[in-house]
Motif scaffolding. Structure first.
Motif, PDB file in Angstrom:
ATOM      1  N   PRO A  10       3.224  -2.108   1.209  1.00 39.39           N
ATOM      2  CA  PRO A  10       2.504  -1.499   0.086  1.00 39.39           C
ATOM      3  C   PRO A  10       2.412   0.020   0.254  1.00 39.39           C
ATOM      4  O   PRO A  10       2.323   0.525   1.364  1.00 39.39           O
ATOM      5  N   GLU A  11       2.470   0.702  -0.872  1.00 39.30           N
ATOM      6  CA  GLU A  11       2.305   2.151  -0.851  1.00 39.30           C
ATOM      7  C   GLU A  11       0.817   2.446  -0.957  1.00 39.30           C
ATOM      8  O   GLU A  11       0.214   2.267  -2.004  1.00 39.30           O
ATOM      9  N   LEU A  12       0.253   2.850   0.153  1.00 39.53           N
ATOM     10  CA  LEU A  12      -1.175   3.127   0.213  1.00 39.53           C
ATOM     11  C   LEU A  12      -1.456   4.546  -0.248  1.00 39.53           C
ATOM     12  O   LEU A  12      -0.617   5.432  -0.125  1.00 39.53           O
ATOM     13  N   GLU A  13      -2.645   4.733  -0.765  1.00 37.50           N
ATOM     14  CA  GLU A  13      -3.078   6.049  -1.221  1.00 37.50           C
ATOM     15  C   GLU A  13      -4.380   6.385  -0.513  1.00 37.50           C
ATOM     16  O   GLU A  13      -5.158   5.498  -0.160  1.00 37.50           O
ATOM     17  N   THR A  14      -4.624   7.659  -0.325  1.00 35.62           N
ATOM     18  CA  THR A  14      -5.873   8.107   0.291  1.00 35.62           C
ATOM     19  C   THR A  14      -6.561   9.097  -0.628  1.00 35.62           C
ATOM     20  O   THR A  14      -5.932  10.037  -1.119  1.00 35.62           O
ATOM     21  N   TYR A  15      -7.851   8.862  -0.857  1.00 42.10           N
ATOM     22  CA  TYR A  15      -8.693   9.810  -1.580  1.00 42.10           C
ATOM     23  C   TYR A  15      -9.687  10.408  -0.592  1.00 42.10           C
ATOM     24  O   TYR A  15     -10.246   9.689   0.247  1.00 42.10           O
ATOM     25  N   ALA A  27     -20.248   2.630   3.404  1.00 41.97           N
ATOM     26  CA  ALA A  27     -20.791   1.266   3.315  1.00 41.97           C
ATOM     27  C   ALA A  27     -20.148   0.478   2.180  1.00 41.97           C
ATOM     28  O   ALA A  27     -19.823  -0.705   2.341  1.00 41.97           O
ATOM     29  N   LEU A  28     -19.945   1.111   1.042  1.00 42.00           N
ATOM     30  CA  LEU A  28     -19.351   0.412  -0.094  1.00 42.00           C
ATOM     31  C   LEU A  28     -17.857   0.202   0.103  1.00 42.00           C
ATOM     32  O   LEU A  28     -17.359  -0.925  -0.014  1.00 42.00           O
ATOM     33  N   TYR A  29     -17.131   1.257   0.367  1.00 44.79           N
ATOM     34  CA  TYR A  29     -15.675   1.145   0.398  1.00 44.79           C
ATOM     35  C   TYR A  29     -15.183   0.166   1.457  1.00 44.79           C
ATOM     36  O   TYR A  29     -14.136  -0.445   1.294  1.00 44.79           O
ATOM     37  N   ARG A  30     -15.939  -0.046   2.515  1.00 46.74           N
ATOM     38  CA  ARG A  30     -15.534  -1.031   3.526  1.00 46.74           C
ATOM     39  C   ARG A  30     -15.602  -2.462   2.988  1.00 46.74           C
ATOM     40  O   ARG A  30     -15.066  -3.374   3.602  1.00 46.74           O
ATOM     41  N   LYS A  31     -16.246  -2.657   1.845  1.00 44.83           N
ATOM     42  CA  LYS A  31     -16.393  -3.987   1.255  1.00 44.83           C
ATOM     43  C   LYS A  31     -15.447  -4.216   0.066  1.00 44.83           C
ATOM     44  O   LYS A  31     -15.541  -5.235  -0.609  1.00 44.83           O
ATOM     45  N   VAL A  32     -14.563  -3.283  -0.195  1.00 44.90           N
ATOM     46  CA  VAL A  32     -13.733  -3.356  -1.387  1.00 44.90           C
ATOM     47  C   VAL A  32     -12.365  -3.961  -1.069  1.00 44.90           C
ATOM     48  O   VAL A  32     -11.681  -3.511  -0.142  1.00 44.90           O
ATOM     49  N   ARG A  33     -12.003  -4.976  -1.846  1.00 52.69           N
ATOM     50  CA  ARG A  33     -10.666  -5.562  -1.715  1.00 52.69           C
ATOM     51  C   ARG A  33      -9.624  -4.467  -1.922  1.00 52.69           C
ATOM     52  O   ARG A  33      -9.740  -3.673  -2.841  1.00 52.69           O
ATOM     53  N   GLY A  34      -8.620  -4.445  -1.074  1.00 47.16           N
ATOM     54  CA  GLY A  34      -7.550  -3.466  -1.206  1.00 47.16           C
ATOM     55  C   GLY A  34      -7.764  -2.188  -0.426  1.00 47.16           C
ATOM     56  O   GLY A  34      -6.842  -1.399  -0.271  1.00 47.16           O
ATOM     57  N   VAL A  66     -15.640  11.027   2.846  1.00 45.02           N
ATOM     58  CA  VAL A  66     -14.904   9.879   3.371  1.00 45.02           C
ATOM     59  C   VAL A  66     -13.447   9.994   2.952  1.00 45.02           C
ATOM     60  O   VAL A  66     -13.132  10.487   1.861  1.00 45.02           O
ATOM     61  N   ALA A  67     -12.589   9.548   3.841  1.00 46.54           N
ATOM     62  CA  ALA A  67     -11.179   9.363   3.516  1.00 46.54           C
ATOM     63  C   ALA A  67     -11.018   7.866   3.282  1.00 46.54           C
ATOM     64  O   ALA A  67     -11.231   7.063   4.192  1.00 46.54           O
ATOM     65  N   VAL A  68     -10.706   7.502   2.060  1.00 43.40           N
ATOM     66  CA  VAL A  68     -10.583   6.102   1.675  1.00 43.40           C
ATOM     67  C   VAL A  68      -9.109   5.793   1.447  1.00 43.40           C
ATOM     68  O   VAL A  68      -8.492   6.339   0.531  1.00 43.40           O
ATOM     69  N   GLN A  69      -8.564   4.931   2.274  1.00 41.63           N
ATOM     70  CA  GLN A  69      -7.172   4.506   2.119  1.00 41.63           C
ATOM     71  C   GLN A  69      -7.176   3.147   1.438  1.00 41.63           C
ATOM     72  O   GLN A  69      -7.906   2.240   1.854  1.00 41.63           O
ATOM     73  N   PHE A  70      -6.358   3.004   0.391  1.00 41.04           N
ATOM     74  CA  PHE A  70      -6.373   1.767  -0.378  1.00 41.04           C
ATOM     75  C   PHE A  70      -4.999   1.478  -0.962  1.00 41.04           C
ATOM     76  O   PHE A  70      -4.135   2.354  -1.047  1.00 41.04           O
TER      77      PHE A  70
END
Length: 190
Positions: A10-15, A27-34, A66-70
């Motif tokens: 998968p091509e992951l993206e980071t915000y 706390a939230l992003y660790r619970k998000v599918r993907g 936060v750096a969120v990779q998804f």
């Protein structure tokens, strides 16, 4: 034998997102599918390798972020951005609740022009929900410094801590209502 589609990585993206205290977004992003990784850190400042104590002075220019990779094939970009705006008040300048200072500003740090356009659309979309003007800034990407280990996955490690119960729990409850299809109770560990 697996087809090319089945073996495709998968091509992951980071915000890079700053919405007040990084503990809430983490706390939230660790619970998000993907979402595959969440890292709390500091960005947008002028001091190399800042630590929490320095950033808390408000003199380094850094924001808690936060750096969120998804994987955008699992969780749409708009959902990640709408969650960002749900977890903090984007109309308060340099403040989130009791946390005051530029380190708690609402800011987005696009890694490219596509992200910048996505961020601009998200701000416009979110403005329709608020009577006060959104003060979230879109800032040039700057070095991202990983925060100390105590700040990584803070909520899961210390759910009984007062800040977690009084500040984070209500925000998570709101996010669960709005984004139920995307929330899972497993924790992304990174």
């Amino acid at each position: 034998m697996a087809t090319e589609e089945e073996t495709k990585t998968p091509e992951l993206e980071t915000y890079l997102l700053a919405g007040g205290c990084f503990w809430c977004l983490d706390a939230l992003y660790r619970k998000v599918r993907g979402v595959t990784e969440v890292v709390s850190g500091y960005t947008g400042g002028h001091l190399d390798n800042p630590d929490y104590r320095a950033v808390c002075t408000g003199t380094t220019g850094h924001a808690e972020a936060v750096a969120v990779q998804f994987d955008p094939d699992v969780v749409p970009r708009d959902v990640i951005l709408d969650m960002f705006f749900t977890m903090h008040n984007p109309t308060t300048l340099n403040r989130q609740g009791y946390d005051v200072g530029t380190q708690y500003r609402s800011a987005m740090f696009p890694l490219d022009d596509v992200q910048k356009a996505d961020f601009e659309r998200a701000i416009a979309r979110t403005q329709e929900l608020w009577s006060d003007p959104i003060v979230t800034t879109i800032e040039a990407v700057a070095p991202f410094y990983v925060a100390e280990s105590v700040h990584q996955d803070f909520y899961a490690k210390q759910p009984g801590q007062g800040y977690c119960q009084v500040i984070i729990d209500p925000k998570l409850a709101k996010a669960r209502q709005q984004f139920a299809p995307w929330i899972q109770e497993r924790v992304v560990t990174s």
